[in-house]
Design a protein around this motif. Sequence first.
Motif, PDB file in Angstrom:
ATOM      1  N   ALA A 221      38.574  40.005  36.085  1.00 20.63           N
ATOM      2  CA  ALA A 221      39.048  39.402  37.325  1.00 20.63           C
ATOM      3  C   ALA A 221      39.101  40.408  38.470  1.00 20.63           C
ATOM      4  CB  ALA A 221      40.425  38.780  37.098  1.00 20.63           C
ATOM      5  N   ALA A 222      39.611  41.606  38.220  1.00 19.28           N
ATOM      6  CA  ALA A 222      39.733  42.589  39.296  1.00 19.28           C
ATOM      7  C   ALA A 222      38.367  42.984  39.854  1.00 19.28           C
ATOM      8  CB  ALA A 222      40.475  43.830  38.783  1.00 19.28           C
ATOM      9  N   ALA A 223      37.414  43.226  38.956  1.00 20.50           N
ATOM     10  CA  ALA A 223      36.076  43.636  39.397  1.00 20.50           C
ATOM     11  C   ALA A 223      35.385  42.518  40.167  1.00 20.50           C
ATOM     12  CB  ALA A 223      35.242  44.065  38.198  1.00 20.50           C
ATOM     13  N   VAL A 224      35.514  41.276  39.696  1.00 22.59           N
ATOM     14  CA  VAL A 224      34.875  40.153  40.379  1.00 22.59           C
ATOM     15  C   VAL A 224      35.549  39.900  41.725  1.00 22.59           C
ATOM     16  CG1 VAL A 224      34.405  37.670  40.281  1.00 22.59           C
ATOM     17  CG2 VAL A 224      34.062  39.085  38.247  1.00 22.59           C
ATOM     18  N   ALA A 225      36.867  39.997  41.760  1.00 20.78           N
ATOM     19  CA  ALA A 225      37.587  39.814  43.016  1.00 20.78           C
ATOM     20  C   ALA A 225      37.171  40.871  44.036  1.00 20.78           C
ATOM     21  CB  ALA A 225      39.096  39.871  42.779  1.00 20.78           C
ATOM     22  N   GLU A 226      37.042  42.114  43.585  1.00 24.52           N
ATOM     23  CA  GLU A 226      36.592  43.195  44.466  1.00 24.52           C
ATOM     24  C   GLU A 226      35.189  42.911  44.993  1.00 24.52           C
ATOM     25  OE1 GLU A 226      36.684  46.584  46.662  1.00 24.52           O
ATOM     26  OE2 GLU A 226      38.351  45.763  45.494  1.00 24.52           O
TER      27      GLU A 226
END
Length: 289
Positions: A221-226
């Motif tokens: 989630a963090a990588a995709v959100a970034e």
Amino acid sequence: MPDDDWLAARFEENRDRLRAVAYRMLGSQQEAEDAVQESWLRLSRSDPQSIDNLTGWLTTVVGRICLDVLRVRRSKPEQSVGEHSPALTDHDVPDPELEAMQADSVGFALLVVLETLTPAERLAFVLHDMFAVPYDDIAPIVGRSPAAARQLASRARRRVQGPPEIPAATAARQREIVSAFLAAARGGDFEALLELLDPGVVLRADETVSARGAAALVRGAAAVAENFSGRAKAAKLALVDGVAGAVWAHHGELQVVLAFTVTDGRITSIELLGDADYLREVEVSMLEG
């Protein structure tokens, strides 16, 4: 064992599979037998030492033969399904093998539906859904990319199975989630993106989109959100093959489709699809200007 005998024996090992493929493609026992025989003739004229996967090679050859037959048949629309598959209109089926085929979900009703498909759709659906042939192998048979082959099978599947019964509330919820995702991405709201994304979300980009600089694979989630935060400003909410998604167009020409999978209220996967063949085949309905 002499080479000819060895090759004939290997072919016989594959005959039942080839007959089943051809029958499902053509709906006619005689035409299926003719297609299988033609595949043997082509094999006998080939160099077996150059064939790494004989089953795959023969399936491809039969698929191409059937595709040619279907294209000729389609050019003569006055022919009916019954003319292609007379055995299916009989009350008594004398051939046990044909009877078994019919029992295996290849009845007259299915063949009637398959007749409404284009030759390429029919081949992609039959090979992938009935015989688990990968899209990478189907693509060269129909002269399309793997993404476009997948789209052909998907469209055929919808016609064969009928429109999916998606509850109105579920469809509305997906649209709401995708819309919220686009808004959060445009506004650079990282926390809102995290709330919408499943922890194990996967972002994939096809070769065309990757060649433009997008990462081919992003996990978490963090990588995709970034990846999306502060971006996607030009993406527009749309129905992609009947499901809420997004598209990006340039001067009115479709460039990239964003296909979302939503499970239990969160986005579990996003696909960035820009393959030219896929874009020609996909059905898009804009939901915002």
